[in-house]
Scaffold this motif. Structure first.
Motif, PDB file in Angstrom:
ATOM      1  N   VAL A 134       0.844  -1.204   0.000  1.00 30.04           N
ATOM      2  CA  VAL A 134       0.000   0.000   0.000  1.00 30.04           C
ATOM      3  C   VAL A 134       0.878   1.252   0.000  1.00 30.04           C
ATOM      4  N   PHE A 135       1.888   1.278   0.847  1.00 31.53           N
ATOM      5  CA  PHE A 135       2.767   2.443   0.853  1.00 31.53           C
ATOM      6  C   PHE A 135       3.459   2.622  -0.495  1.00 31.53           C
ATOM      7  N   ALA A 136       3.813   1.531  -1.158  1.00 33.82           N
ATOM      8  CA  ALA A 136       4.477   1.629  -2.463  1.00 33.82           C
ATOM      9  C   ALA A 136       3.528   2.169  -3.523  1.00 33.82           C
ATOM     10  N   PHE A 137       2.327   1.593  -3.639  1.00 30.45           N
ATOM     11  CA  PHE A 137       1.474   2.069  -4.729  1.00 30.45           C
ATOM     12  C   PHE A 137       0.756   3.368  -4.419  1.00 30.45           C
ATOM     13  N   MET A 138       0.831   3.842  -3.172  1.00 27.31           N
ATOM     14  CA  MET A 138       0.268   5.148  -2.827  1.00 27.31           C
ATOM     15  C   MET A 138       1.345   6.230  -2.718  1.00 27.31           C
ATOM     16  N   ASP A 139       2.594   5.872  -3.021  1.00 25.12           N
ATOM     17  CA  ASP A 139       3.670   6.849  -3.036  1.00 25.12           C
ATOM     18  C   ASP A 139       3.367   7.886  -4.123  1.00 25.12           C
ATOM     19  N   SER A 157       5.097   9.623  -6.204  1.00 26.03           N
ATOM     20  CA  SER A 157       5.766   9.460  -7.501  1.00 26.03           C
ATOM     21  C   SER A 157       5.189   8.274  -8.278  1.00 26.03           C
ATOM     22  N   ILE A 158       4.816   7.215  -7.576  1.00 30.59           N
ATOM     23  CA  ILE A 158       4.215   6.049  -8.248  1.00 30.59           C
ATOM     24  C   ILE A 158       2.792   6.378  -8.700  1.00 30.59           C
ATOM     25  N   LEU A 159       2.057   7.152  -7.891  1.00 31.18           N
ATOM     26  CA  LEU A 159       0.728   7.597  -8.315  1.00 31.18           C
ATOM     27  C   LEU A 159       0.826   8.423  -9.595  1.00 31.18           C
ATOM     28  N   GLN A 160       1.824   9.289  -9.684  1.00 29.44           N
ATOM     29  CA  GLN A 160       2.004  10.104 -10.885  1.00 29.44           C
ATOM     30  C   GLN A 160       2.316   9.228 -12.095  1.00 29.44           C
ATOM     31  N   LEU A 161       3.131   8.204 -11.894  1.00 30.47           N
ATOM     32  CA  LEU A 161       3.400   7.275 -12.999  1.00 30.47           C
ATOM     33  C   LEU A 161       2.124   6.556 -13.418  1.00 30.47           C
TER      34      LEU A 161
END
Length: 158
Positions: A49-54, A56-60
């Motif tokens: 969750v922390f990874a996909f809600m980061d 920079s990852i959200l922007q990607l």
């Protein structure tokens, strides 16, 4: 480094950033792997969750959705380097649990996919669409706890 085109540059960025976030989230200590399934899923769920809600990852993710038609390779890399490694890791964890008789599922890959979908839910879509801020640590903990508890009830052998 010279790039032949914009898509090549985007693909390279997606590969590097999503690959790193995924690898970091999926790094499991051998002691953790030997822990009870609830502990493993809670730890992994929190990291995912922390990874996909980061941010920079959200922007990607936004870019992958917006530019999917123009840059399909970039969208594929986003999935291959982000979702696929998470599915593979969870599938192995669930297969081990199934082999031990801890859970009962027809398809460990399908169960892994459902677990990730439960973690992401509308929260991820709303964040990608910028309808909400990424969740706080307390929100992540509450969501992961609820998902793990519900998931384990669904795959219980009794």
């Amino acid at each position: 480094m010279k790039h032949e085109n914009v898509e090549e540059l985007i693909v390279e960025q997606f590969d590097r950033m999503v690959g790193k976030a995924s690898a970091d989230a999926l790094r499991l200590d051998p002691e953790l792997i030997a822990a009870p399934l609830e502990t493993v899923l809670t730890h992994l769920g929190r990291d995912l969750v922390f990874a996909f809600m980061d941010p920079s990852i959200l922007q990607l993710g936004r870019t992958a959705v917006i530019e999917a038609e123009r840059f399909p390779r970039a969208t594929r890399v986003y999935s291959e380097r982000g979702i696929e490694p998470a599915l593979a890791t969870l599938t192995r964890i669930l297969q081990d649990a199934s082999d031990r008789g801890d859970i009962k599922v027809r398809s460990c890959r399908q169960a892994a996919s459902q677990f990730i979908a439960m973690l992401r839910g509308n929260m991820h879509l709303e964040a990608v669409l910028e309808l909400r801020e990424p969740p706080s640590a307390a929100e992540v903990e509450a969501r992961v706890s609820a998902v793990v508890n519900g998931f384990l009830r669904g795959v219980a052998t009794q």
